[in-house]
Design an enzyme around this catalytic site. Structure first.
Site, PDB file in Angstrom:
ATOM      1  N   LYS A 112       0.823  -1.198   0.000  1.00  0.00           N
ATOM      2  CA  LYS A 112       0.000   0.000   0.000  1.00  0.00           C
ATOM      3  C   LYS A 112       0.861   1.253   0.000  1.00  0.00           C
ATOM      4  O   LYS A 112       0.624   2.191  -0.784  1.00  0.00           O
ATOM      5  CB  LYS A 112      -0.924   0.013   1.209  1.00  0.00           C
ATOM      6  CG  LYS A 112      -1.939   1.159   1.197  1.00  0.00           C
ATOM      7  CD  LYS A 112      -2.320   1.618   2.579  1.00  0.00           C
ATOM      8  CE  LYS A 112      -1.254   2.517   3.174  1.00  0.00           C
ATOM      9  NZ  LYS A 112      -1.657   3.153   4.444  1.00  0.00           N
ATOM     10  N   ASP A 130      -6.296   1.145   1.108  1.00  0.00           N
ATOM     11  CA  ASP A 130      -6.271   1.327   2.557  1.00  0.00           C
ATOM     12  C   ASP A 130      -7.636   0.946   3.123  1.00  0.00           C
ATOM     13  O   ASP A 130      -8.470   0.373   2.419  1.00  0.00           O
ATOM     14  CB  ASP A 130      -5.874   2.761   2.926  1.00  0.00           C
ATOM     15  CG  ASP A 130      -6.897   3.791   2.453  1.00  0.00           C
ATOM     16  OD1 ASP A 130      -7.945   3.407   1.867  1.00  0.00           O
ATOM     17  OD2 ASP A 130      -6.673   4.989   2.690  1.00  0.00           O
TER      18      ASP A 130
END
Length: 211
Positions: A112, A130
């Protein structure tokens, strides 16, 4: 649905404040289990004292911990950002690499974080998943993925590649403004007529009222 979100959030960019890829990288590492607002309150002091990877690489963990304490998990984060800075200096000439594999080899950097840096700092095609993106993508019926990577793959399959780096921000802003956890604000949602979630929420609310 994506067109409506694009029109609703035309200036969708990261809320993190940064001046270069190095500052963005550190800010994203600090944002784990914290808020962008909290990180933005912390990084000015951090970057004033350690404005370059070289300066941060030479920092003492105790000194960095004092600055970033409010961001949570400050011991691990201080260790990671110092180690990442050292690796940048030793292996990349003090520059943040524009390469996923190299980014994910840095301490404290997962998929991420690498996706955020690639998409924001280098305008590369990447979707960072996220908690907001994970939640909103499921509620909008864009994925059934059980892991962030599954959700990323599903979104990449339906979002045009040129919009990957924008879609991340559309979904985040929508999650913060409308599609909140735990209860979304469906009546105010600009895509409610296309979304499968409002009827589900309505049924849940009706059940609560009859208890």
């Amino acid at each position: 649905m994506l067109d409506i979100l694009a029109q609703t959030y035309p200036n969708a960019v990261t809320a993190l404040r940064y001046r270069d890829p190095f500052e963005l990288l550190v800010a994203v590492i600090l944002s784990a289990q914290s808020t962008d607002a909290r990180v933005n309150m912390t990084t000015p002091t951090l970057f004033k004292k350690y404005p370059t990877p070289q300066k941060l690489a030479a920092a003492r963990e105790e000194d960095v911990q004092k600055i970033i304490r409010s961001c949570g998990f400050f011991r691990m984060k201080s260790k990671n950002i110092i180690a990442a800075a050292r690796k940048l200096v030793e292996e990349h000439g003090g520059s943040v690499p524009a390469d996923r594999e190299a980014l994910q080899a840095l301490p404290g950097v997962g998929r991420k974080t690498a996706s955020v840096v690639l998409s924001v700092a280098f305008q590369d095609a990447a979707i960072a998943v996220d908690t907001h993106v994970f939640r909103v993508a499921h509620r909008l019926g864009l994925t059934l993925g059980k892991t962030p990577r599954d959700v990323e793959i599903d979104l990449q399959a339906i979002v045009p590649r040129e919009n990957w780096r924008h879609a991340h921000h559309w979904l985040i802003l929508h999650g913060r403004a409308i599609c909140k956890a735990p209860v979304p604000r469906c009546p105010q949602c600009p895509v409610r007529t296309l979304c499968p979630t409002p009827p589900i929420i309505a049924k849940l609310n009706a059940r609560r009222r009859t208890r």
